[in-house]
Design a protein around this motif. Sequence first.
Motif, PDB file in Angstrom:
ATOM      1  N   SER A   1      45.856  45.058  48.358  1.00  0.00           N
ATOM      2  CA  SER A   1      45.885  43.989  47.846  1.00  0.00           C
ATOM      3  C   SER A   1      46.019  43.882  46.129  1.00  0.00           C
ATOM      4  CB  SER A   1      44.085  42.638  47.571  1.00  0.00           C
ATOM      5  OG  SER A   1      43.744  43.193  47.174  1.00  0.00           O
ATOM      6  N   MET A   2      45.552  44.988  45.340  1.00  0.00           N
ATOM      7  CA  MET A   2      45.495  45.700  44.147  1.00  0.00           C
ATOM      8  C   MET A   2      44.937  43.862  43.513  1.00  0.00           C
ATOM      9  SD  MET A   2      49.581  46.444  43.402  1.00  0.00           S
ATOM     10  CE  MET A   2      50.838  44.495  44.029  1.00  0.00           C
ATOM     11  N   VAL A   3      43.451  43.606  44.137  1.00  0.00           N
ATOM     12  CA  VAL A   3      42.752  42.330  42.510  1.00  0.00           C
ATOM     13  C   VAL A   3      41.637  43.576  43.259  1.00  0.00           C
ATOM     14  CG1 VAL A   3      41.615  40.927  43.344  1.00  0.00           C
ATOM     15  CG2 VAL A   3      43.538  40.818  43.819  1.00  0.00           C
ATOM     16  N   PRO A   4      40.627  44.232  42.153  1.00  0.00           N
ATOM     17  CA  PRO A   4      39.660  45.269  41.860  1.00  0.00           C
ATOM     18  C   PRO A   4      38.857  44.121  42.782  1.00  0.00           C
ATOM     19  CG  PRO A   4      40.627  44.667  39.958  1.00  0.00           C
ATOM     20  CD  PRO A   4      41.580  44.305  40.440  1.00  0.00           C
ATOM     21  N   ASN A   5      37.792  45.205  42.845  1.00  0.00           N
ATOM     22  CA  ASN A   5      36.235  44.918  43.228  1.00  0.00           C
ATOM     23  C   ASN A   5      35.393  44.387  42.149  1.00  0.00           C
ATOM     24  OD1 ASN A   5      33.455  43.579  43.837  1.00  0.00           O
ATOM     25  ND2 ASN A   5      33.707  45.896  45.467  1.00  0.00           N
ATOM     26  N   LEU A   6      35.653  43.735  41.497  1.00  0.00           N
ATOM     27  CA  LEU A   6      34.935  43.483  39.983  1.00  0.00           C
ATOM     28  C   LEU A   6      33.247  43.685  40.198  1.00  0.00           C
ATOM     29  CD1 LEU A   6      36.759  39.808  38.598  1.00  0.00           C
ATOM     30  CD2 LEU A   6      37.495  42.740  38.210  1.00  0.00           C
ATOM     31  N   ASN A   7      32.311  43.205  41.823  1.00  0.00           N
ATOM     32  CA  ASN A   7      31.432  42.923  41.770  1.00  0.00           C
ATOM     33  C   ASN A   7      30.673  44.575  41.991  1.00  0.00           C
ATOM     34  OD1 ASN A   7      31.204  40.569  41.415  1.00  0.00           O
ATOM     35  ND2 ASN A   7      32.041  40.595  43.456  1.00  0.00           N
ATOM     36  N   ASP A   8      31.570  45.608  41.831  1.00  0.00           N
ATOM     37  CA  ASP A   8      31.228  46.961  42.382  1.00  0.00           C
ATOM     38  C   ASP A   8      30.684  47.662  40.783  1.00  0.00           C
ATOM     39  OD1 ASP A   8      31.644  49.872  43.507  1.00  0.00           O
ATOM     40  OD2 ASP A   8      33.959  49.816  42.256  1.00  0.00           O
ATOM     41  N   GLU A   9      29.239  48.661  40.864  1.00  0.00           N
ATOM     42  CA  GLU A   9      29.248  49.351  40.007  1.00  0.00           C
ATOM     43  C   GLU A   9      29.721  50.181  38.980  1.00  0.00           C
ATOM     44  OE1 GLU A   9      25.165  50.717  41.669  1.00  0.00           O
ATOM     45  OE2 GLU A   9      24.347  48.946  42.766  1.00  0.00           O
ATOM     46  N   ALA A  10      30.876  50.786  39.828  1.00  0.00           N
ATOM     47  CA  ALA A  10      30.935  51.934  38.933  1.00  0.00           C
ATOM     48  C   ALA A  10      32.240  51.127  38.199  1.00  0.00           C
ATOM     49  CB  ALA A  10      31.832  52.592  39.862  1.00  0.00           C
ATOM     50  N   PHE A  11      32.423  49.507  38.522  1.00  0.00           N
ATOM     51  CA  PHE A  11      33.772  48.991  37.770  1.00  0.00           C
ATOM     52  C   PHE A  11      32.973  48.175  36.936  1.00  0.00           C
ATOM     53  CE2 PHE A  11      37.484  47.191  37.433  1.00  0.00           C
ATOM     54  CZ  PHE A  11      37.192  45.618  36.434  1.00  0.00           C
ATOM     55  N   GLY A  12      32.002  47.887  36.968  1.00  0.00           N
ATOM     56  CA  GLY A  12      31.287  46.858  35.510  1.00  0.00           C
ATOM     57  C   GLY A  12      30.418  47.883  34.870  1.00  0.00           C
ATOM     58  N   GLY A  13      30.443  49.263  35.406  1.00  0.00           N
ATOM     59  CA  GLY A  13      28.824  50.067  34.538  1.00  0.00           C
ATOM     60  C   GLY A  13      30.664  51.179  33.833  1.00  0.00           C
ATOM     61  N   ASN A  14      31.467  50.369  33.754  1.00  0.00           N
ATOM     62  CA  ASN A  14      32.208  51.069  32.412  1.00  0.00           C
ATOM     63  C   ASN A  14      32.772  50.289  31.448  1.00  0.00           C
ATOM     64  OD1 ASN A  14      34.887  53.490  31.957  1.00  0.00           O
ATOM     65  ND2 ASN A  14      34.937  53.421  33.570  1.00  0.00           N
ATOM     66  N   ALA A  15      31.976  51.654  30.616  1.00  0.00           N
ATOM     67  CA  ALA A  15      32.218  50.781  29.019  1.00  0.00           C
ATOM     68  C   ALA A  15      33.207  51.143  28.446  1.00  0.00           C
ATOM     69  CB  ALA A  15      30.590  51.688  28.392  1.00  0.00           C
ATOM     70  N   SER A  16      33.814  51.889  28.560  1.00  0.00           N
ATOM     71  CA  SER A  16      35.389  52.239  28.423  1.00  0.00           C
ATOM     72  C   SER A  16      36.681  50.731  28.365  1.00  0.00           C
ATOM     73  CB  SER A  16      35.854  53.172  28.584  1.00  0.00           C
ATOM     74  OG  SER A  16      37.623  53.596  27.922  1.00  0.00           O
ATOM     75  N   GLY A  17      36.867  50.420  26.947  1.00  0.00           N
ATOM     76  CA  GLY A  17      37.758  49.512  27.642  1.00  0.00           C
ATOM     77  C   GLY A  17      39.594  49.647  28.257  1.00  0.00           C
ATOM     78  N   VAL A  18      39.775  50.917  27.523  1.00  0.00           N
ATOM     79  CA  VAL A  18      40.457  51.376  28.056  1.00  0.00           C
ATOM     80  C   VAL A  18      40.630  51.124  29.548  1.00  0.00           C
ATOM     81  CG1 VAL A  18      42.060  53.488  28.218  1.00  0.00           C
ATOM     82  CG2 VAL A  18      41.548  52.810  26.090  1.00  0.00           C
ATOM     83  N   ALA A  19      39.662  52.701  30.195  1.00  0.00           N
ATOM     84  CA  ALA A  19      39.333  52.490  31.441  1.00  0.00           C
ATOM     85  C   ALA A  19      39.162  50.933  32.480  1.00  0.00           C
ATOM     86  CB  ALA A  19      37.938  52.931  31.646  1.00  0.00           C
ATOM     87  N   LEU A  20      38.664  50.075  31.359  1.00  0.00           N
ATOM     88  CA  LEU A  20      38.828  48.194  32.468  1.00  0.00           C
ATOM     89  C   LEU A  20      40.501  48.238  32.323  1.00  0.00           C
ATOM     90  CD1 LEU A  20      36.038  47.438  30.828  1.00  0.00           C
ATOM     91  CD2 LEU A  20      35.393  48.018  33.239  1.00  0.00           C
ATOM     92  N   GLN A  21      40.746  48.611  31.550  1.00  0.00           N
ATOM     93  CA  GLN A  21      42.819  47.760  31.914  1.00  0.00           C
ATOM     94  C   GLN A  21      43.376  48.559  32.524  1.00  0.00           C
ATOM     95  OE1 GLN A  21      43.603  45.597  29.533  1.00  0.00           O
ATOM     96  NE2 GLN A  21      41.845  44.853  28.665  1.00  0.00           N
ATOM     97  N   TYR A  22      42.750  50.548  32.903  1.00  0.00           N
ATOM     98  CA  TYR A  22      43.487  51.180  33.915  1.00  0.00           C
ATOM     99  C   TYR A  22      42.961  50.277  35.380  1.00  0.00           C
ATOM    100  CZ  TYR A  22      46.368  54.435  31.193  1.00  0.00           C
ATOM    101  OH  TYR A  22      46.695  54.824  30.844  1.00  0.00           O
ATOM    102  N   LYS A  23      41.845  49.640  35.226  1.00  0.00           N
ATOM    103  CA  LYS A  23      41.265  49.484  36.918  1.00  0.00           C
ATOM    104  C   LYS A  23      42.678  47.917  37.081  1.00  0.00           C
ATOM    105  CE  LYS A  23      36.766  51.852  37.151  1.00  0.00           C
ATOM    106  NZ  LYS A  23      37.027  52.389  38.160  1.00  0.00           N
ATOM    107  N   LEU A  24      42.934  47.473  35.957  1.00  0.00           N
ATOM    108  CA  LEU A  24      42.941  45.758  35.870  1.00  0.00           C
ATOM    109  C   LEU A  24      44.566  46.036  36.260  1.00  0.00           C
ATOM    110  CD1 LEU A  24      41.308  44.166  33.552  1.00  0.00           C
ATOM    111  CD2 LEU A  24      40.863  43.853  36.870  1.00  0.00           C
ATOM    112  N   LEU A  25      45.119  47.073  35.842  1.00  0.00           N
ATOM    113  CA  LEU A  25      46.346  47.067  35.556  1.00  0.00           C
ATOM    114  C   LEU A  25      47.671  46.554  36.431  1.00  0.00           C
ATOM    115  CD1 LEU A  25      48.842  48.052  33.236  1.00  0.00           C
ATOM    116  CD2 LEU A  25      48.860  50.248  35.216  1.00  0.00           C
ATOM    117  N   SER A  26      47.201  46.897  38.065  1.00  0.00           N
ATOM    118  CA  SER A  26      47.724  46.138  39.363  1.00  0.00           C
ATOM    119  C   SER A  26      47.924  44.766  39.060  1.00  0.00           C
ATOM    120  CB  SER A  26      47.042  47.752  40.550  1.00  0.00           C
ATOM    121  OG  SER A  26      47.552  48.555  40.559  1.00  0.00           O
TER     122      SER A  26
END
Length: 464
Positions: free
Chosen positions: A317-342
Amino acid sequence: MATNLTKGQMLDNGVFIFPTGEELTAADVQQMISVNQTNARIYEENMRLYVGDHQVLRKSWKQNGPDNRLVANLPHYIVDTYNGFFAGIPVKITLDDDDKANKVLQDWHQANSFQDKLSELSKQTDIYGRSFAFCYQDEDSQTKVAYAAPTTALMIYDDTVAQRPLAFVRYWQTQANGLQAEVYMAGANYLLSDGKFSGLEGQPTFPIVPAVEFFANEERQGVLDNIRTLANSLDKVLSQKANQVEYFDNAYMKILGVDLDANGDGLPDIDISGNQIIYSSDATSADGDIDFITKPDGDTMQEHMIDRLVTMIHQISMVPNLNDEAFGGNASGVALQYKLLSMRNMAANKERKFTQSLRQLYKVVLSTKSMQISPDAWKDLHFNFVRNLPANLADEAQTASTLSGIVSKQTQLKTLSIVDDPAQELEQIQKEQDDQAQAALRNSVSGPDYHLTPDGDTDVDDNQ
C-alpha cells in the motif's frame, strides 16, 4: 479489459467514452449505468474493507468447534493515515495577484466548507480510486459544490485524445419508479426516468459540464486495490489462531486404564458430563494414562504468517506503519524520510492529478456570474499542498540560518514549515524593520528633531 457498448466503450480503468458528434440518448446512458453498477461491486468491496465489514464475517458458520471471526482493520488505518498525510493540512488555494478577487474566493471557500469537501474527495479517491465533484446553484443562486462516489455516479468523456467531459450522471433506484438519473451536460440538464429523457426542473445550467472527476493515477486505483487479498488473509489467519487458543481452553482430558469406580456401581466416581473428560477403566494399557488430548501447535508458523502479512500490507500500500517501534525509535531524520519516501512519491503524483482536477472545477465555479470573479481567473490560481508531517522547528531554523547569504531571503523562509506565505512574511519583516527605525528616530535624545511619518515622508519640526 475494455467493454464495448452499443456506442462507445468503458476502458480498462473504468472511464466511459462516447463517439464525438453522436447524440447521447437515454438508452446510451442507461447502458452505461448498467455497466457501472456491475463495475461498482469492486468499489463496494473496498468500502466494506474500510468500514470493517470483511469477508471473514460473511462466510458460512462452522457446525462444530470454535468459529471466531476476527477483523484486523488495517485498510481503515491505511486510508485515514494516507488521507491525513495528503489532506490533513488544508490546501491553500489563492489568487495571489488580485487581493479583491482572492478575498471573494476565500469567502466562497468558507461558505462552502470547501476544505472539508476536498478532504472527502481525497478519502473517496483513496478508497474507490476516483470521486466526483459537481456544482449546483442553491435557492439564492449561489454556486455550491458537492461530491459523489463512483457507486452512484459516472462521467462520460468524448473519444478524442483530450477526452473532454460530455456528461455527468447521478443515478439511484426507487421501488416506485425503478432506475432514475440526473444527466448534466453543457447548457442542458435532463432527468432519466422510464428509459426516457425529460427536462430537469429547478436546476440552472452551466456553460460547461458542471462536474469533475478526481483521481490519483490514470489507472484509477485506490490504496486498497492491491491489498484486498492480503487483508482478507490476515483476518483468516487471526481467526484461525483465535480458534486454536479456544481449542486449547476446551481441550478434553483422557483417563485410560484407571479404575475410578470405588463403590462398584459401574460408574466413575467423578462427574464427566459437561466437563470434557473421556474415561475408560479397561483400556488396553499396562499402566494408567491421564492426559489432555491436544493437536499440534502451529503458533510459531502463525505468528510468522501474521507478521509477514502485516509487513506486506504496509509495503504494497506504500503507507508505512507509524506505530512500528523500529519506525518511531529511529532518530535519524534522513532515515525517517526514506521510510516515508514511497508515500511521499505516491502523494506527489496524487497532488499533480488533484491540481489538474481542481483547475477544471474552478473553471466550472467561475463560469457563473454569482462569483463576481473573472471567468479566466482559474488559470491564475495557486495551489499549495503541504504534507502533514511533524516538524522539527529547531532543525528547520538551523537550516534556514545556514542558508543566509547563499540563497535569497524568500528561499530561506520556504524552509520553515511555520511560514505559509514567504512573500507575505518578507513584507511583514520589512514593515517591522521600518517601524523600529521610525521608533528609534522618535525616541533618540541626540538625534535630529525630525522623524519619518508613517507614509514615509520626512517630518521636520517647524521650530528648527
